[in-house]
Design an enzyme around this catalytic site. Structure first.
Site, PDB file in Angstrom:
ATOM      1  CG  HIS A 131      -1.660   1.254   1.469  1.00 32.07           C
ATOM      2  ND1 HIS A 131      -2.961   1.438   1.046  1.00 32.07           N
ATOM      3  CD2 HIS A 131      -1.301   2.412   2.091  1.00 32.07           C
ATOM      4  CE1 HIS A 131      -3.365   2.653   1.390  1.00 32.07           C
ATOM      5  NE2 HIS A 131      -2.373   3.259   2.027  1.00 32.07           N
ATOM      6  CD  GLU A 132       2.028   3.443   3.643  1.00 33.59           C
ATOM      7  OE1 GLU A 132       2.266   4.532   3.070  1.00 33.59           O
ATOM      8  OE2 GLU A 132       1.031   3.262   4.359  1.00 33.59           O
ATOM      9  CG  HIS A 135       0.207   6.180  -0.529  1.00 35.70           C
ATOM     10  ND1 HIS A 135      -0.869   6.883  -1.025  1.00 35.70           N
ATOM     11  CD2 HIS A 135      -0.224   5.598   0.626  1.00 35.70           C
ATOM     12  CE1 HIS A 135      -1.906   6.736  -0.209  1.00 35.70           C
ATOM     13  NE2 HIS A 135      -1.543   5.963   0.793  1.00 35.70           N
ATOM     14  CD  GLU A 200      -4.621   6.510   2.652  1.00 33.84           C
ATOM     15  OE1 GLU A 200      -4.445   5.275   2.760  1.00 33.84           O
ATOM     16  OE2 GLU A 200      -3.688   7.326   2.721  1.00 33.84           O
TER      17      GLU A 200
END
Length: 313
Positions: A131-132, A135, A200
């Protein structure tokens, strides 16, 4: 409307709001001054935001010798995402959480808390890291830096405008000054939160693809939400302006989707991931996880675990 289009519209609205505040407080001259202030703040944030955030949370660098297993996990996921290996940092907080920062993929950093490594199984850690990395690949760290700077600049200009604003320089007179001082910062905060929530959802979707399956991230989000309610995060509480960077809101009292929430509700995010899982082809379990070769079992020697074994040992 896609998340990217929605983000672009929200950032355009924030920029227009900033120009409008300058105009209400000082006419055309006020717009120029506001623009110069915004440019300066954004330039400073662009160069220094990553170091500032990591320093706020007393993050400690993690090298390949500190935790070979975690390091290899992140390197494998970064390769799957088509990214260079980010710098790794540890935050000495028991609350499970993580965030990414940096102005570009080449200058990116991923920070994880000690609680994340101690409480989560490896598949869920992989989901959080993916997930990071999403980003970073989407350059959300830069987007969020710009939006935070603009929102902060609007508040600053509004405060100065309350002291030095000229009623005769805007078409609404005293009402215009009041709108700039009271309403504009509130609207800017709402737009900033909306940008964060939009990014997100996009990072969840791409992170699930990077990790190879959505269920690991979905399970991780549920565990993160439970940990957030049970375990405080002292460094985040001391620096609430950085809350939007974390994968789940680290602050106590954060709730469901609302105008003033930095994150979508965890329930909504998990539901979206499970819908994504239903549409993906079944994946055969890999012997060494989605990141490739087996990593060395080096977890027992982590200096921050203070004797705790945890699920990785």
């Amino acid at each position: 409307m896609s998340g990217y289009a929605r983000t672009a519209m929200l950032m355009a609205a924030l920029t227009a709001l900033f120009a409008g505040v300058g105009f209400l407080l000082g006419g055309r001259q006020g717009m120029v001054i506001a623009f110069v202030m915004a440019a300066g703040m954004n330039l400073f944030s662009w160069w220094n935001s990553d170091r500032m955030v990591l320093r706020m949370h007393h993050a400690q660098p993690i090298g390949p010798g500190d935790d070979p297993r975690l390091y290899q996990l992140v390197a494998g996921l970064a390769a799957r995402a088509g990214l260079p290996m980010p710098a790794l940092y540890l935050i000495h907080e028991d609350q499970p959480n993580a965030f990414a920062t940096g102005r570009s993929p080449e200058r990116a950093a991923v920070a994880v808390t000690a609680g994340l490594l101690a409480l989560m199984p490896e598949e869920e850690v992989a989901g959080v890291i993916a997930h990071e990395l999403a980003h970073i690949r989407n350059r959300d760290t830069l987007i969020m830096t710009v939006t935070a700077s603009l929102a902060g600049a609007i508040g600053m200009v509004a405060q100065f405008g309350g002291l030095f604003g000229r009623r005769d320089r805007n078409p609404l007179g005293g009402i215009g000054v009041l709108l700039a001082i009271i309403v504009a910062p509130l609207v800017a905060m709402v737009v900033q939160m909306a940008v964060s929530r939009s990014r997100e959802y996009e990072a969840d979707r791409l992170g699930a693809e990077i990790a190879g399956h959505p269920r690991g991230l979905a399970n991780a989000l549920q565990r993160l939400e439970a940990g957030r309610h049970a375990i405080p995060n002292a460094s985040a509480e001391a620096n609430p302006a950085t809350a939007h960077l974390f994968i789940v809101n680290p602050l106590s009292g954060a709730g469901v989707d609302s105008l003033f929430s930095t994150h979508p509700s965890t329930e909504n995010r998990v539901r979206a991931l499970m819908e994504l899982a239903g549409g993906m082809a079944p994946r055969q379990p890999a012997a060494h996880g989605p990141w490739g070769a087996a990593a060395p079992r080096g977890g027992a020697g982590r200096p921050w675990e203070r004797g705790r074994r945890g699920p990785w040992a």
